[in-house]
Design an enzyme around this catalytic site. Structure first.
Site, PDB file in Angstrom:
ATOM      1  CG  ASN A 183       8.449  -3.117  -1.695  1.00 19.53           C
ATOM      2  OD1 ASN A 183       8.006  -3.447  -0.602  1.00 19.53           O
ATOM      3  ND2 ASN A 183       9.755  -3.030  -1.949  1.00 19.53           N
ATOM      4  CD  GLU A 184       4.610  -7.031  -7.356  1.00 20.20           C
ATOM      5  OE1 GLU A 184       4.291  -6.113  -8.131  1.00 20.20           O
ATOM      6  OE2 GLU A 184       5.419  -7.931  -7.663  1.00 20.20           O
ATOM      7  N   PRO A 185       2.009  -2.988  -6.144  1.00 17.91           N
ATOM      8  CG  PRO A 185       1.047  -2.357  -8.185  1.00 17.91           C
ATOM      9  CD  PRO A 185       2.005  -3.355  -7.573  1.00 17.91           C
ATOM     10  CB  SER A 187       4.042  -1.947  -1.115  1.00 16.99           C
ATOM     11  OG  SER A 187       4.156  -3.234  -1.680  1.00 16.99           O
ATOM     12  CB  SER A 202       5.830  -8.484 -10.941  1.00 18.20           C
ATOM     13  OG  SER A 202       5.624  -7.140 -10.565  1.00 18.20           O
TER      14      SER A 202
END
Length: 662
Positions: A183-185, A187, A202
């Protein structure tokens, strides 16, 4: 043999009561800035054992009730110590996991059936293949399905999760950008399982498993934030200094979608488990005076005053009683009697860290100097993880030690051979072939055949392919040649340049082999041969690939063995830790600072530039776009500027060191 002593370096400055409070009241006081329950352990092994205890306890309770225990598992490297501990308990204590259901937190997308680095394969290698979990009880998001089917697949994945009653324990690592699972920035709190584009930070972390950044799939299918928050209990795990900043933001700052892990603050049963290095930015560790009455050591007073100077934008000698009172440091006024007394004490402490004689000044009073005057000259070993860390991190100091007459040895711990571009090999092979044609013999079949063989391999090489042993050997030779050139420039005799080629590095991949006693013995052999009065090691443990930490662990383990053996020479040896390419020491922790003039800084730059393969084409520059010589100079300038801002002498640049107590 202690192979992880670097994890205890931070213990030199953190009182036990700050990370292991005696009572619930103490804990409440210490953690007032923390919005998630956070447990700090001095060693990674202790933290891993703590989580393993909780998992095993839950598994056994469910077994007694005749129920499944549902685990949500990530695959990050930070979870490996926990998996190792669970495997150990299964093999040694006969703990059974036959009632465990596993849901894999995420999978790369797209992948094929034969993808070697899928998350499921990693999870199998690190845990599942070593315990008695039924493969039929392991569920994962499928990275091989068509993109059109992802949405329905994710919905079925979540429905299956609920048929087992939801996740009992969720085990997660945290990425440098605050991602949990992938869940990347950006999300959201309500996000469920879905496909997501993997961001650049990531991707670079995932490159450890794939061998290079380009081979990492562009997307992943991940459990969403809302999915994770449905778990009954969540453990978030982080080890090492490189995770300290993101842990502080996750635990202490506001909830924000720019740091997805911060959403864990909304869950009532989340436990952050970290070591002291990862805890180093938390308020109770770095600014304990803000949460409790302190036992004021000299180092803590220095830390408080540097913090106060930066807060008030004043040099040390201009701080007033009002400044102390306004910012919660009235205890120091009571301790010292006035701001002036405290100011002058810390000003002198910092002044005494500055020396132009890193090996000690002969025939001088060394009462207030960081290094002793005798013996002179000193035998010195500079340990360099890669064949350029010496000049990047302490090139000015190294050069000065040689010029001041000390017997300096430089030991390169690894070959650095994966950090050389293929074009460098091609260039050198063209030279060798041309040289042989001009001055050698046309009958030299070895050169002709090897040239043809390597040229053919490089022409067919694909992203992610591991170099052949011959190619790695040539890349290692390139780095050796550059290191010799730099040492000659700095005046180090070539018979004092040692290439240790520690075996742990020779995996051919970014992800290294475990360090073993064999690595330590190689280091120990050199140390016992030289019997140094000074040793310099990398304290730059935030190196994202972990090589610096392993190299330093090898040196510290060797010294620990010598200490246990009662080595007399060790009583007259000091160990200094340097930093350079990846971070700098905080000024409150600096114990020796070596200034450089503009000319000396230029000489340092020249010695770094001797490592030509590490200039523009260096494969592993990390997240920092600056070249290594630029980072080094910027950090050295910044250290000098900080000393200047505190009211001390103004220099062009400075290299900083912290002593490791053997």
């Amino acid at each position: 043999m202690k192979l992880n002593l670097s994890s205890e370096i931070v213990l030199n400055k953190v009182p036990v009561e700050l990370y292991r409070p005696a009572t619930a009241i103490d804990r409440s006081e210490l953690t007032r800035y923390e919005k998630i329950d956070t447990d700090i352990f001095p060693k990674i092994e202790e933290g891993a054992s703590h989580i393993a205890d909780e998992i095993v306890k839950t598994v056994k309770e469910k077994q007694a009730e005749g129920k499944f225990c549902v685990l949500g598992l990530g695959t990050g490297l930070s979870l490996t110590p926990i998996y190792n501990e669970l495997i150990h308990r299964h093999q040694t204590d006969k703990v059974s996991f036959h009632n465990v259901i596993v849901f894999n937190a995420y999978e790369y997308f797209p992948i094929t059936a034969d993808t070697q680095n899928s998350c499921m394969k990693q999870l199998g290698d690190r845990f599942l293949n070593h315990v008695d979990i039924d493969p039929k009880n392991v569920f994962s998001l499928d990275g091989s399905i068509s993109q059109e089917d992802v949405q329905s697949h994710c919905r079925l994945f979540e429905e299956r999760m609920q048929t087992f009653g939801g996740i009992d324990i969720m085990l997660l690592g945290i990425g440098r950008s605050g991602n949990i699972a992938t869940n990347e920035p950006g999300s959201t709190l309500t996000s469920t399982s879905r496909i997501i584009l993997v961001d650049e930070v990531s991707r670079k972390e995932m490159a450890l498993s794939f061998g290079n950044n380009e081979s990492v799939p562009p997307c992943s299918i991940t459990m969403g934030i809302a999915t994770i928050l449905k778990a009954k209990k969540i453990f978030l795990v982080a080890w090492g200094e490189e995770k300290a900043e993101i842990i502080q933001k996750t635990v202490e700052e506001k909830i924000t979608d720019t740091i997805p892990a911060s959403f864990l603050q909304t869950h009532n049963n989340v436990h952050v488990v970290i070591d002291l290095s990862a805890a180093s930015r938390l308020t109770r560790i770095v600014h304990p005076w803000l949460v409790k009455s302190c036992e004021w050591t000299d180092k803590l007073v220095r830390s408080a005053l540097v913090w106060l100077c930066q807060l008030t934008k004043k040099p040390i000698l201009k701080l007033t009683n009002k400044d102390y009172n306004d910012h919660g440091l009235s205890e120091l006024l009571a301790l010292y009697g006035s701001a002036y007394n405290a100011n002058i004490k810390i000003f002198n402490d910092l002044q005494h860290t500055i020396t132009g004689w890193p090996g000690g000044k002969p025939n001088a009073d060394d009462t207030y100097r960081p290094e002793r005057a005798k013996p002179f000259p000193k035998r010195v070993i500079v340990f360099s993880p890669h064949p350029d860390d010496d000049v990047i991190s302490m090139g000015g100091t190294l050069r000065r030690l040689v010029q001041q007459g000390h017997d300096v040895h430089v030991a390169y711990e690894t070959s650095g051979n994966i950090a050389v571009g293929d074009e460098e090999v091609t260039r050198f092979m063209h030279f060798i072939n041309g040289f042989n044609q001009l001055f050698g013999s046309e009958k030299d079949e070895v050169i002709k055949n090897k040239y043809k063989e390597i040229k053919e391999f490089l022409s067919k090489k694909k992203e992610g392919d591991i170099d052949t042993l011959d190619v790695r050997t040539i890349k290692g030779l390139i780095r050796r040649g550059e290191a010799r050139t730099a040492n000659t420039y700095n005046g180090v005799p070539l018979d004092h340049v040692h290439f240790l080629d520690l075996p742990f590095y020779e995996s051919g991949k970014i992800e290294k082999l475990p360090m073993t006693e064999k690595d330590v013995q190689i280091v120990r052999d050199l140390i016992t041969q030289v019997k140094p009065h000074q040793i310099y090691v990398a304290g730059d443990l935030a190196d994202p690939h972990g090589t610096h930490r392993k190299c330093t662990d090898a040196v510290l383990a060797a010294l620990d063995l010598e200490k246990e053996a009662g080595a007399e020479w060790l009583k007259d040896c000091r160990v200094w830790m340097y930093r350079g390419a990846w971070a700098e020491w905080e000024i409150e922790n600096i114990e020796m600072c070596v200034p450089m003039s503009p000319e000396e800084l230029r000489a340092k730059r020249n010695s770094i530039l001797k490592h030509q393969s590490q200039m523009e084409s260096a494969p592993f520059l990390g997240n920092d776009e600056r070249l290594f010589w630029q980072r080094s100079e910027d950090r050295n300038h910044a250290t000098a500027a900080l000393y200047d801002s505190l009211g001390l002498a103004c220099y062009e640049a400075m290299e900083a060191f912290v002593e490791y107590k053997v």
